[in-house]
Write a protein that holds these residues in place. Structure first.
Motif, PDB file in Angstrom:
ATOM      1  N   LEU A 259     150.457 -58.650 -10.454  1.00  0.00           N
ATOM      2  CA  LEU A 259     149.964 -57.425  -9.821  1.00  0.00           C
ATOM      3  C   LEU A 259     151.029 -56.704  -9.002  1.00  0.00           C
ATOM      4  N   ILE A 260     152.292 -57.052  -9.195  1.00  0.00           N
ATOM      5  CA  ILE A 260     153.353 -56.428  -8.402  1.00  0.00           C
ATOM      6  C   ILE A 260     153.314 -54.907  -8.512  1.00  0.00           C
ATOM      7  N   ASP A 261     153.256 -54.397  -9.725  1.00  0.00           N
ATOM      8  CA  ASP A 261     153.252 -52.937  -9.898  1.00  0.00           C
ATOM      9  C   ASP A 261     151.984 -52.314  -9.325  1.00  0.00           C
ATOM     10  N   SER A 262     150.871 -53.016  -9.469  1.00  0.00           N
ATOM     11  CA  SER A 262     149.606 -52.494  -8.940  1.00  0.00           C
ATOM     12  C   SER A 262     149.640 -52.417  -7.424  1.00  0.00           C
ATOM     13  N   VAL A 263     150.247 -53.409  -6.776  1.00  0.00           N
ATOM     14  CA  VAL A 263     150.368 -53.389  -5.322  1.00  0.00           C
ATOM     15  C   VAL A 263     151.158 -52.159  -4.883  1.00  0.00           C
ATOM     16  N   LYS A 264     152.228 -51.866  -5.599  1.00  0.00           N
ATOM     17  CA  LYS A 264     153.047 -50.698  -5.251  1.00  0.00           C
ATOM     18  C   LYS A 264     152.252 -49.408  -5.394  1.00  0.00           C
ATOM     19  N   LEU A 265     151.520 -49.273  -6.512  1.00  0.00           N
ATOM     20  CA  LEU A 265     150.732 -48.060  -6.733  1.00  0.00           C
ATOM     21  C   LEU A 265     149.625 -47.927  -5.695  1.00  0.00           C
TER      22      LEU A 265
END
Length: 545
Positions: A259-265
């Protein structure tokens, strides 16, 4: 200096929860929260499948960050276990009954789908109850939150109206991450169809932020105007996550590497809404026996119930504490090691002064909430009990207790409660995993000679009091006497020939526990059972000739 940092030392114990606590303290300071305001930590749960061990791991790890934060700052905390039960059911899980019934409800919120198990008012309620039951069983202090309750009860209404005010900005963040078709229809708002009850992923025809409504058209061409408040709509999950952080003022939430990218978004969306995204840890994923990610819908890996069949809950805590940012196999063969790591840490804690910073770096300090008791350890390791069960063919706990009491007359289930629990687990683990996997090998000629020497030397000690160190020294001396270049090869011989396994216990302790006479008989039985390796080879050569 802000009030919350007065008690923060310059150097922290070398344990990852204290690293996270420092991040959390910095976040709270940046917010400028009142000194008596509790920091809010959150864990999220998607109840589309049965609760699994990864969910437990996230709550346990977050709880340890809470513990470290309070020790560090003296400030209170809250832990919110949040269930996303307004999410739509997108597919039928493989490990639940009545799949055909569930297929008829695909697309509806989980909280508005009948329970396939027939025990609760909805599928989400069933899985939420399962989640709470095992969290309660571990004694976690938390507040349970239902997405459905928060949406329908108005807790999110102000935040949802704010979403409409910045709707286009949110779309601009998410749209570049989508494919062309989904990008053309994307909105962070998912209205609930007033007739079918489905969660609708449709383009918004109009946004009325002042009225708090959206206008949209379904596949049949019918147009609806839906309020985003009161549970008539929900958010797409990345926007939902950000909206929740904003609405509730979440200070800390950890999440998996996937979920790294989701956390950023979601962090960007939270800032658009006017909030500050929480601090958090990115943890690595658990892998099953085949190296695949465990999944609550597939049901691979190990369940909490399965782990607790084979070892006490403290061992699961130890496993979850170890290196959260490193991927680890989560299968049955990791259980004994985790149990013995826990026991070693309890023993180490007992030797550490209460005011020593090293105590705060000990996993046992976290597992027991800072209060490690005299009954939390065991005089015998789990591995030792498994080896004893193996050679004694223990079908019941009574068989093991016969040997334990001879080794230590004062030991009993009442005086050693952790040992009593380990004994029960060892019998079950032995029957299911050790006994089916045992493979004895024949000794090489020089190993056979050394084993015979060991049996004879032990026979001379049968009537004399001996301690584990004396027995261990004897085993060392015989290994050296028979020219083993590396003593690990000698101990490997003992394990593989006598116990039928690649690894084993400290042999002096094992002999003291099993009994000197019994160990002599074990060696003699092995020598009778297995001819020397060269004799087997010679016989094979003769047959071939």
């Amino acid at each position: 200096m802000p009030e919350q940092n007065r008690n923060v030392p310059n150097s922290l114990p070398k344990a990852w929860p204290f690293d996270e606590a420092r991040k959390l303290a910095a976040h709270v300071e940046k917010k400028g929260a009142p000194a008596d305001a509790p920091a809010l930590l959150e864990t999220g749960y998607g109840p589309s499948g049965l609760p699994h061990i990864g969910t437990f791991g996230e709550v346990a790890r977050t709880s340890w960050v809470r513990q470290a934060y309070t020790r560090l700052t003296g400030r209170p905390t809250r832990l919110l276990a949040f269930s996303d039960d307004m999410d739509a059911l997108r597919k039928v899980p493989d490990n639940v009954p009545n799949g055909d019934m569930l297929r008829g409800h695909l697309g509806k919120p989980l909280s508005r789908i009948p329970d396939p198990f027939g025990t609760h008012e909805s599928f989400a309620a069933h899985n939420n109850a399962r989640l709470r039951a095992f969290l309660d069983g571990f004694g976690f202090a938390y507040e349970f939150a239902s997405s459905t309750d928060y949406y329908t009860g108005g807790r999110f209404d102000a935040a949802l109206r704010r979403v409409l005010e910045v709707h286009d900005e949110i779309v601009a963040v998410i749209a570049p991450t989508l494919g062309p078709d989904r990008r053309a229809t994307y909105s962070p708002v998912l209205p609930i169809h007033p007739r079918t009850g489905h969660v609708m992923q449709v383009r918004m025809d109009a946004i009325d932020a002042a009225a708090g409504t959206v206008r949209w058209t379904d596949d049949a061409g019918e147009t609806f105007e839906t309020p985003v408040t009161g549970g008539h709509a929900k958010m797409q999950w990345k926007a939902d996550w950000a909206m929740r952080w904003y609405a509730l003022g979440v200070d800390y939430e950890m999440s998996g590497k996937d979920l790294i990218d989701s956390v950023k978004l979601s962090g960007r969306i939270c800032r658009i809404l006017g909030g500050e995204p929480p601090a958090g840890l990115t943890y690595e994923l658990f892998l099953d026996e085949n190296g695949q990610k465990i999944s609550k819908s597939k049901g691979n890996g190990i369940s909490v119930e399965e782990w607790l069949r084979y070892a006490p809950p403290e061992s699961l805590g130890q496993y979850m504490f170890n290196a959260p940012q490193r991927a680890k196999r989560l299968f049955f063969d990791v259980i004994p090691k985790a149990a013995d790591e826990y026991l070693a840490n309890v023993a180490r804690a007992g030797e550490t002064p209460a005011d020593d910073a090293a105590l705060l770096a000990n996993p046992a300090w976290f597992i027991h909430g800072g209060a490690i008791g005299a009954d939390d350890g065991s005089p015998l390791s789990f591995g030792m009990l498994l080896n004893l069960a193996s050679v004694a063919n223990a079908e019941t706990a009574d068989v093991l207790w016969k040997f334990i009491r001879r080794y230590d007359a004062a030991a009993s289930p009442e005086t050693c409660p952790m040992l009593a629990r380990l004994v029960e687990h060892a019998v079950v683990y032995y029957a299911d995993f050790v006994r089916p996997a045992k493979t004895y090998r024949a000794p090489a000629p020089h190993e056979r000679t050394a084993l015979a020497d060991l049996a004879e030397s032990l026979r001379g000690l049968e009537d004399a009091p001996t301690d584990p160190d004396t027995l261990q020294n004897l085993v060392f001396e015989i290994g050296k006497r028979h020219g083993f270049a590396a003593l690990r090869d000698w101990f490997g011989c003992l394990y593989e020939v006598l116990l039928g396994q690649k690894e084993g216990p400290r042999f002096g302790i094992f002999t003291g526990l099993y009994g000197v006479s019994e160990t002599v008989a074990l060696i003699e039985t092995a020598l009778i059972r297995a001819p020397a390796a060269d004799a087997v080879a010679d016989a094979s050569d003769d047959a071939a000739g």
